[in-house]
Design a protein around this motif. Structure first.
Motif, PDB file in Angstrom:
ATOM      1  N   GLY A  34     -12.379  11.510   6.117  1.00  0.00           N
ATOM      2  CA  GLY A  34     -12.938  10.271   6.617  1.00  0.00           C
ATOM      3  C   GLY A  34     -12.143   9.085   6.127  1.00  0.00           C
ATOM      4  N   VAL A  51     -19.102  11.499   3.961  1.00  0.00           N
ATOM      5  CA  VAL A  51     -18.481  12.615   4.666  1.00  0.00           C
ATOM      6  C   VAL A  51     -19.138  13.933   4.313  1.00  0.00           C
ATOM      7  CG1 VAL A  51     -16.278  11.459   4.909  1.00  0.00           C
ATOM      8  CG2 VAL A  51     -16.672  12.914   2.928  1.00  0.00           C
ATOM      9  N   GLU A 146     -18.661   4.923  10.812  1.00  0.00           N
ATOM     10  CA  GLU A 146     -18.573   5.592  12.097  1.00  0.00           C
ATOM     11  C   GLU A 146     -17.243   5.260  12.731  1.00  0.00           C
ATOM     12  OE1 GLU A 146     -21.940   4.530  14.349  1.00  0.00           O
ATOM     13  OE2 GLU A 146     -23.343   5.560  13.025  1.00  0.00           O
ATOM     14  N   GLY A 147     -16.305   6.133  12.495  1.00  0.00           N
ATOM     15  CA  GLY A 147     -14.991   5.913  13.068  1.00  0.00           C
ATOM     16  C   GLY A 147     -14.237   4.876  12.254  1.00  0.00           C
ATOM     17  N   CYS A 232     -16.326   4.552  21.364  1.00  0.00           N
ATOM     18  CA  CYS A 232     -16.692   5.838  20.773  1.00  0.00           C
ATOM     19  C   CYS A 232     -17.143   6.788  21.884  1.00  0.00           C
ATOM     20  CB  CYS A 232     -17.808   5.637  19.753  1.00  0.00           C
ATOM     21  SG  CYS A 232     -18.281   7.163  18.937  1.00  0.00           S
ATOM     22  N   ARG A 234     -18.522  10.650  22.593  1.00  0.00           N
ATOM     23  CA  ARG A 234     -19.104  11.823  21.923  1.00  0.00           C
ATOM     24  C   ARG A 234     -19.360  12.933  22.938  1.00  0.00           C
ATOM     25  NH1 ARG A 234     -24.347  12.606  18.044  1.00  0.00           N
ATOM     26  NH2 ARG A 234     -23.365  10.948  16.853  1.00  0.00           N
ATOM     27  N   ASN A 274     -14.501  12.519  14.347  1.00  0.00           N
ATOM     28  CA  ASN A 274     -15.596  12.984  13.499  1.00  0.00           C
ATOM     29  C   ASN A 274     -16.256  14.172  14.200  1.00  0.00           C
ATOM     30  OD1 ASN A 274     -17.664  13.223  11.653  1.00  0.00           O
ATOM     31  ND2 ASN A 274     -18.890  11.581  12.562  1.00  0.00           N
ATOM     32  N   THR A 275     -16.180  15.319  13.553  1.00  0.00           N
ATOM     33  CA  THR A 275     -16.758  16.514  14.169  1.00  0.00           C
ATOM     34  C   THR A 275     -17.857  17.088  13.291  1.00  0.00           C
ATOM     35  OG1 THR A 275     -14.659  17.069  15.213  1.00  0.00           O
ATOM     36  CG2 THR A 275     -16.264  18.842  15.025  1.00  0.00           C
ATOM     37  N   LYS A 276     -18.980  17.357  13.879  1.00  0.00           N
ATOM     38  CA  LYS A 276     -19.998  18.174  13.230  1.00  0.00           C
ATOM     39  C   LYS A 276     -20.037  19.482  14.025  1.00  0.00           C
ATOM     40  CE  LYS A 276     -23.089  14.825  11.075  1.00  0.00           C
ATOM     41  NZ  LYS A 276     -22.174  14.664   9.960  1.00  0.00           N
ATOM     42  N   THR A 281     -18.603  16.199  18.734  1.00  0.00           N
ATOM     43  CA  THR A 281     -17.317  15.623  18.326  1.00  0.00           C
ATOM     44  C   THR A 281     -17.280  14.194  18.818  1.00  0.00           C
ATOM     45  OG1 THR A 281     -16.130  17.727  18.397  1.00  0.00           O
ATOM     46  CG2 THR A 281     -14.805  15.729  18.577  1.00  0.00           C
ATOM     47  N   GLU A 282     -16.951  13.306  17.935  1.00  0.00           N
ATOM     48  CA  GLU A 282     -16.817  11.891  18.298  1.00  0.00           C
ATOM     49  C   GLU A 282     -15.370  11.474  18.087  1.00  0.00           C
ATOM     50  OE1 GLU A 282     -20.970   9.595  17.147  1.00  0.00           O
ATOM     51  OE2 GLU A 282     -19.227   9.431  15.873  1.00  0.00           O
TER      52      GLU A 282
END
Lengths: 294, 112
Positions: A34, A51, A146-147, A232, A234, A274-276, A281-282
């Motif tokens: 992050g 993170v 966020e990003g 952003c 997602r 940013n991936t969960k 995925t963002e």
């Protein structure tokens, strides 16, 4: 404590990108990464908590360092960070594994940490330290990261578009982004660049992040403010991918892969992924009004 | 996207005129078919009326160039707008493609 939240755009370089590899009990490595724009230790700690989805709690056994001191400590690789991971490994210490020049725009450096093997006395000492810290002060809320972080933010206006993953919609949403960028005051040339970057990210979300055509939905946030535009995108799949491979783009063979993020990197002022896994995925990026040459 | 093509009489150049937005490989499949025809020598793609291109569009143009290159023919991109040039440049295309201001420039070159 160093405060950087209100730094002007020109000081964005005071941010550090860090990657933390966590060795899980079952032997698998889990990676977090992050961005922090606060290079003080406290800011770095907040970043780590963010993170790690709050599994990392307050605890760094360093007094607050000035940004320059923090950079020097990283550069000399003599910084370690003490963490209470809770589960599955309990208190632990991170040490700098490697430091690279930043590969992402506007960052001074990239730091990778790894866990230091602790002996029993160190574990006890860290546990005691963490317990003392927890008693001494309430947990600091994690900073929302966020990003890519943006500075100079005025009153933002957010446009949200949530649409089914159909090819039909992509061109319309892309057009909307360009038109809104123009309406928000971007020059035609910059609005086109935003459109191109947006198209690449949107198409990636469609191709790689939507398994069920017409059913899965792509969520887009466009935030316009005095600083510029923050975008952003997602998707619902949450498929991890090594986005650093965009550096492998081969300009002699521009039909190869990695072109999408390569374009985003070239045309925009910053971006992040940013991936969960399994959730989303963002991909986000921003373009400043007073932008550098893309 | 609109696409039409013609072969210039008395010149070894097939002219492909594109217009609109180039954002899909599928829409550009006819270009590859044209390039693969034996009678096609050099190809000039007129981009004056192309308002937008993305990485997939550039990818198709690269494949077109590769197909032609295998038999010693050239691909020329003619009159692209600034926004299109930006994308091509960002993808390293200014070293890959022959970009010309006008079709006359292309004709002069191939007959040169």
């Amino acid at each position: 404590m160093s405060e950087h939240a209100a730094s002007p755009v020109g000081e964005r370089k005071d941010r550090i990108r860090a990657e933390v590899a966590v060795q899980m009990l079952e032997g698998a490595k889990k990676r977090f990464d992050g961005v922090t724009r606060d290079v003080s230790v406290s800011g770095f700690s907040a970043f780590l908590r963010t993170v790690a989805e709050d599994s990392i709690r307050e605890s760094i056994d360093y007094s607050v360092l000035a940004p320059e001191e923090m950079k020097q400590a990283l550069a000399k690789m003599d910084l370690s960070v003490v963490l209470d991971m809770g589960f599955p490994i309990g208190p632990a210490a991170l040490v700098v594994m490697r430091v690279e020049n930043s590969w992402r725009k506007d960052f001074d450096m990239f730091a990778a940490f790894e866990f230091k093997s602790l002996n029993e006395s160190e574990k006890v000492a860290i546990s005691d330290y963490v317990a003392a810290q927890a008693e001494a002060q309430p947990p600091v809320p994690a900073q929302a990261e966020e990003g890519p972080a943006r500075e100079g933010v005025g009153e933002p206006e957010v446009v949200n578009v949530n649409f089914p993953a159909r090819y039909f919609y992509l061109a319309h949403v892309r057009e909307l982004c360009e038109r809104l960028s123009r309406e928000a005051g971007f020059a035609e040339e910059d609005a086109m660049k935003i459109k191109v970057a947006f198209d690449e990210v949107l198409t990636n979300a469609f191709k790689h992040g939507c398994i069920n055509y017409g059913v899965d939905k792509i969520d887009v946030n466009l935030t316009f403010d005095d600083a510029g535009v923050f975008v952003c995108v997602r998707d619902p799949a949450g498929r991890p991918f090594d986005y650093r491979k965009y550096r492998e783009f081969d300009e002699k063979h521009p039909d190869s892969s990695r072109t999408g993020l390569h374009l985003v990197d070239r045309l925009m002022d910053g971006w992040a992924v940013n991936t969960k896994p399994g959730k989303f995925t963002e991909v986000s990026f921003f373009k400043n009004r007073a932008s550098r040459e893309g | 996207m609109r696409c039409k093509w013609t072969t210039l009489e008395n010149h070894p150049v097939t002219v492909i005129e594109l217009a609109g937005e180039i954002d899909s490989e599928r829409e550009l499949e006819p270009l590859e078919e044209i390039a693969q025809k034996e009678e096609t020598e050099h190809v000039a793609v007129l981009l004056e009326h192309v308002t937008y291109i993305n990485s997939r569009g550039v990818g198709v143009l690269v494949r077109l160039k590769d197909i032609l290159g295998k038999r010693g023919s050239e691909l020329y991109l003619v009159g692209p707008m600034a926004g299109v040039v930006d994308v091509i440049r960002c993808l390293g295309g200014d070293d890959v493609f022959n970009m010309r201001d006008s079709l006359q420039d292309v004709i002069r070159e191939v007959e040169g």
